[in-house]
Design a protein around this motif. Structure first.
Motif, PDB file in Angstrom:
ATOM      1  N   ALA A  45       0.820  -1.218   0.000  1.00 48.58           N
ATOM      2  CA  ALA A  45       0.000   0.000   0.000  1.00 48.58           C
ATOM      3  C   ALA A  45       0.848   1.259   0.000  1.00 48.58           C
ATOM      4  N   TYR A  89      -8.693  -6.768  -7.032  1.00 47.23           N
ATOM      5  CA  TYR A  89      -8.106  -5.574  -6.418  1.00 47.23           C
ATOM      6  C   TYR A  89      -6.740  -5.855  -5.790  1.00 47.23           C
ATOM      7  N   LEU A  90      -6.391  -7.128  -5.700  1.00 46.66           N
ATOM      8  CA  LEU A  90      -5.141  -7.497  -5.045  1.00 46.66           C
ATOM      9  C   LEU A  90      -4.085  -7.962  -6.025  1.00 46.66           C
ATOM     10  N   TYR A 309      -5.282   0.605  -3.499  1.00 44.96           N
ATOM     11  CA  TYR A 309      -5.773   0.161  -2.194  1.00 44.96           C
ATOM     12  C   TYR A 309      -6.823   1.122  -1.653  1.00 44.96           C
ATOM     13  N   ILE A 333      -6.516  -4.853   4.125  1.00 46.09           N
ATOM     14  CA  ILE A 333      -6.214  -3.636   3.365  1.00 46.09           C
ATOM     15  C   ILE A 333      -6.113  -2.436   4.295  1.00 46.09           C
TER      16      ILE A 333
END
Length: 491
Positions: A45, A89-90, A309, A333
């Motif tokens: 992140a 999203y990862l 993130y 997250i």
């Protein structure tokens, strides 16, 4: 008998964030850059570069309602999550920005690559030289074992009987002292001259034997071989009487000895030792008779929280259906975002702490930084700076430790500016650094034919207004790495 009772007490405890901040403050520039890379590898992140708008705000996701939602999500029934794929999203298949960017002093600097060198090691070079000698298999094994016994300074620090025993036990190579001695003479023929010596005396003799024979080389060899103790103790009168030579002749012979290398292994140009370069953490410039302080730009990287993130958090926040798996993912997250946010804040606080501390030191020693005269350094202890900037003494110590400042007079270790105070004959406080500088200048100006002993040095400094005891003179002299008077004598 057991009893229960209440007890109130105050105690000071450092949070994990405070402990890590203290560690960051203590790091010099190069170590800080390494720590930064480690953090970025551990926390996806956290990214380098500038970001126009940061969506994530810490307090936005730290309100009571959100925390309650994370804390009691186990009580909710699992919901349908077929329309949301958290894995999208990862994704981590993109190359992080920090791997493609250079973090130099200026954006205008070109990024240059240093060519890699594959140097031949000191011992391999000696083995290669052995190939020029005609040796049978056993002799070559012995010679190679002797080369392996040479340390980085070029010496064999073991006796021949020990070498014979070691070869028998470790190599299964049975030989005698006479053969090892003969192989050792071959090692002594290798370059650099003096390699394979068992002590300093033998090392110097080997180097003298490799020189073109002259009258002075012969005298120097005789001195090293037969009067080595008198030479090391600088008993020149004894040497003059022993050899019945003039001062000029003895001086020339000694000059030949002084040109020799007491550490032949250290001069090997192919050495693969890493040379460490000092990277100054601060720079002080004089502009229009005013001091200007700058912090090394490598201590101020551009960091921001990952936009991907942040968007994951926004997506989760706007989603109506929240499954337990999604809540687990968003909890992870959120943890990474909080960690990134804290690390960015910690770096900013580190920059501010470094700057205000060095700025206080610069103004405290204003006269020295303007003129460069070490006698202008004022007595300064950690508490003096701590009181000025309102920080703890331990924090000042961490800033001063292992950090350097580039000045118009060279790159200096910051902690060298700190010193205790002593009284001069007028009752004024003077820095011990000032006294050491005056002592060093006095010794440099002395007659080297008749160097000054410590008691005379104490008298001279007393005449200059510094009443220092003889034992204090001896202590300062040792700290300056200056030998006693007899060892400073020159013929």
């Amino acid at each position: 008998m057991l009893k229960q009772f209440l007890n109130l007490k105050l105690s000071q405890k450092l949070s994990p964030q405070q402990i890590q901040l203290m560690k960051l403050i203590q790091l010099p520039t190069q170590a800080f850059e390494q720590r930064l890379l480690e953090e970025m590898n551990e926390n996806p992140a956290l990214e380098t570069g500038t970001e126009e708008e940061e969506i994530y705000q810490k307090d936005e996701f730290d309100n009571d309602d959100t925390n309650d939602e994370f804390d009691d999500y186990d009580d909710h029934d699992s919901e349908d999550t077929s329309d949301i794929n958290i894995d999208e999203y990862l994704s981590s298949d993109e190359t992080p920005d920090y791997k493609t960017q250079a973090n130099n002093y200026s954006e205008d600097d070109e990024e240059r690559e240093s060519p890699l060198v594959a140097p031949i090691s000191f011992h391999q070079d000696l083995i290669n030289q052995l190939n020029t000698f005609i040796l049978n298999d056993d002799e070559r094994e012995i010679a190679e074992f002797l080369v392996g016994s040479i340390d980085d300074m070029g010496y064999i620090r073991r006796s021949i009987p020990d070498l014979v025993d070691d070869m028998a036990f470790t190599q299964g190579l049975y030989t005698d002292e006479k053969t090892v001695e003969r192989m050792l003479h071959i090692i002594h023929e290798l370059e650099p001259s003096g390699v394979g010596a068992r002590d300093l005396q033998e090392c110097l003799l080997l180097q003298l034997k490799h020189k073109t024979p002259t009258e002075y080389i012969a005298l120097a060899s005789d001195i090293i071989e037969n009067q080595f103790e008198a030479f090391t103790k600088k008993h020149y009168e004894k040497l003059l009487q022993k050899y019945a030579v003039s001062n000029e002749q003895l001086k020339t012979a000694i000059h030949e000895i002084e040109k020799l290398n007491p550490k032949p292994g250290g001069s090997f140009t192919g050495s693969n030792k890493i040379t460490e370069h000092v990277v100054p953490d601060f720079a002080i410039r004089i502009v229009d008779d005013e001091l200007v302080l700058t912090l090394n730009g490598r201590n101020a990287p551009s960091l921001h929280v990952s936009k991907d993130y942040q968007e994951m958090m926004q997506t989760y926040k706007s989603s109506r259906d929240k499954s337990n798996a999604q809540k687990d993912a968003v909890q992870f997250i959120k943890q990474k975002l909080d960690s990134a946010k804290w690390f960015i804040d910690a770096i900013k606080q580190r920059q501010e702490t470094l700057y205000v501390t060095m700025n206080a030191i610069m103004h405290y020693q204003n006269e020295y930084f303007l003129e460069g005269d070490e006698t202008k350094l004022k007595p300064m202890i950690l508490k003096d700076i701590a009181d000025k900037v309102g920080l703890d003494i331990s924090t000042i110590s961490r800033v001063a430790n292992s950090k350097y400042v580039e000045t118009p007079y060279g790159t200096k270790l910051i902690k060298e500016f700190f010193s205790e105070a002593m009284k001069n004959d007028q009752g004024e406080d003077v820095s011990t650094l000032e006294i050491k500088k005056i002592l060093q200048n006095t010794i440099e100006e002395e007659d080297k034919h008749k160097p000054l002993p410590d008691d005379q040095l104490a008298e001279i400094l007393k005449e200059k207004g510094y009443p220092i005891a003889r034992r204090t003179i001896a202590k300062y002299r040792e700290q300056l790495d200056i030998p006693v008077a007899r060892m400073r004598k020159k013929i």
